[in-house]
Design a protein around this motif. Structure first.
Motif, short mmCIF file in Angstrom:
data_model
loop_
_atom_site.label_atom_id
_atom_site.label_comp_id
_atom_site.label_asym_id
_atom_site.label_seq_id
_atom_site.Cartn_x
_atom_site.Cartn_y
_atom_site.Cartn_z
N PRO A 1 -1.85 5.09 3.44
CA PRO A 1 -0.44 5.54 3.47
C PRO A 1 -0.37 6.99 3.91
O PRO A 1 -1.12 7.84 3.41
N LEU A 2 0.53 7.29 4.84
CA LEU A 2 0.70 8.64 5.36
C LEU A 2 2.16 9.04 5.17
O LEU A 2 3.05 8.55 5.86
N VAL A 3 2.39 9.93 4.22
CA VAL A 3 3.74 10.32 3.83
C VAL A 3 4.41 11.10 4.95
O VAL A 3 3.79 11.96 5.57
N THR A 4 5.69 10.80 5.21
CA THR A 4 6.46 11.59 6.17
C THR A 4 7.71 12.19 5.54
O THR A 4 8.15 13.26 5.92
N SER A 5 8.31 11.49 4.57
CA SER A 5 9.49 12.02 3.86
C SER A 5 9.66 11.20 2.60
O SER A 5 8.88 10.28 2.33
N VAL B 1 0.84 -1.20 0.00
CA VAL B 1 0.00 0.00 0.00
C VAL B 1 0.87 1.25 0.00
O VAL B 1 0.60 2.22 -0.71
N SER B 2 1.94 1.22 0.78
CA SER B 2 2.87 2.36 0.82
C SER B 2 3.50 2.58 -0.55
O SER B 2 3.66 3.72 -0.99
N ARG B 3 3.86 1.50 -1.21
CA ARG B 3 4.49 1.61 -2.54
C ARG B 3 3.52 2.23 -3.54
O ARG B 3 3.90 3.07 -4.37
#
Length: 212
Positions: A94-98, A73-75
């Protein structure tokens, strides 16, 4: 199971994080999801699948499997359903941090009331990793959330988290800019003072002492 298979409107677009965006904490990610869905989510590392923050209200029979699904899912970079059982689904956001790390919020949600069918309860208990009566008790504490509403909320959570990181980055850059301007002002003042003394001072030693 992708949300695009179940939801009539397009899934959230893939957003790239701001350059050198600050890292939000797993607790902040959990709180954001809880505010939207009314249910605490578990937080996993999107790169490794590691469980970072477990919510007691999010049982699961296999966090290792969910970790692997969270990595995918992140990908892909968009909210997806990764499990379905009876009236329950497992949502991953997915929760983007960097650019090199992110979180995935994972939570089981009730899409409709539990039916009287034994199969409905059996499938739900398997998804939760609980005995049937424990699963029934867990379900009784939840409020149904239609899939269409779930889709919209997931998109909003995904986009709001990205937007907040962007705001945080701008505030950090602004603070650094103010600090640099203050430093530059001090340097200009010092140079002006030296120039003024250069005009009126005949003694080189005296000027050197003043400059030091």
């Amino acid at each position: 199971m992708s949300l695009t298979q179940l939801w009539p409107h397009p899934a959230a677009s893939v957003l790239m994080p701001p350059k050198e965006a600050p890292h939000g904490s797993p607790a902040q990610a959990r709180d954001l999801c809880e505010a939207a869905f009314g249910v605490p989510f578990a937080i996993l590392n999107g790169s490794t699948g590691e469980l970072l923050l477990h919510s007691p209200d999010q049982p699961a029979r296999d966090w290792e499997l969910r970790g692997a699904l969270a990595q995918e899912v992140s990908r892909r970079g968009r909210p997806e359903l990764i499990e379905e059982g009876g009236p329950l689904v497992t949502l991953a956001i997915p929760l983007v941090t960097s650019r090199t790390s992110d979180y995935v919020a994972v939570g089981a949600l009730l899409t409709r009331p539990l039916s009287s069918s034994p199969a409905d309860l059996r499938e739900a208990s398997e998804l939760l990793g609980l005995e049937p009566e424990e699963a029934r008790t867990w379900i009784d504490r939840q409020r149904p959330c239609p899939v269409e509403v779930m889709a919209r909320l997931a998109e909003l959570v995904h986009d709001k988290h990205f937007a907040q990181l962007h705001v945080d980055r701008l505030e950090t850059e602004n603070a650094l800019l103010v600090e640099r301007l203050a430093t530059s002002c001090d340097e200009v003042s010092l140079l002006y003072c030296l120039i003024q003394n250069l005009r009126v001072t005949a003694d080189d030693d005296q000027l050197a002492r003043m400059a030091l």
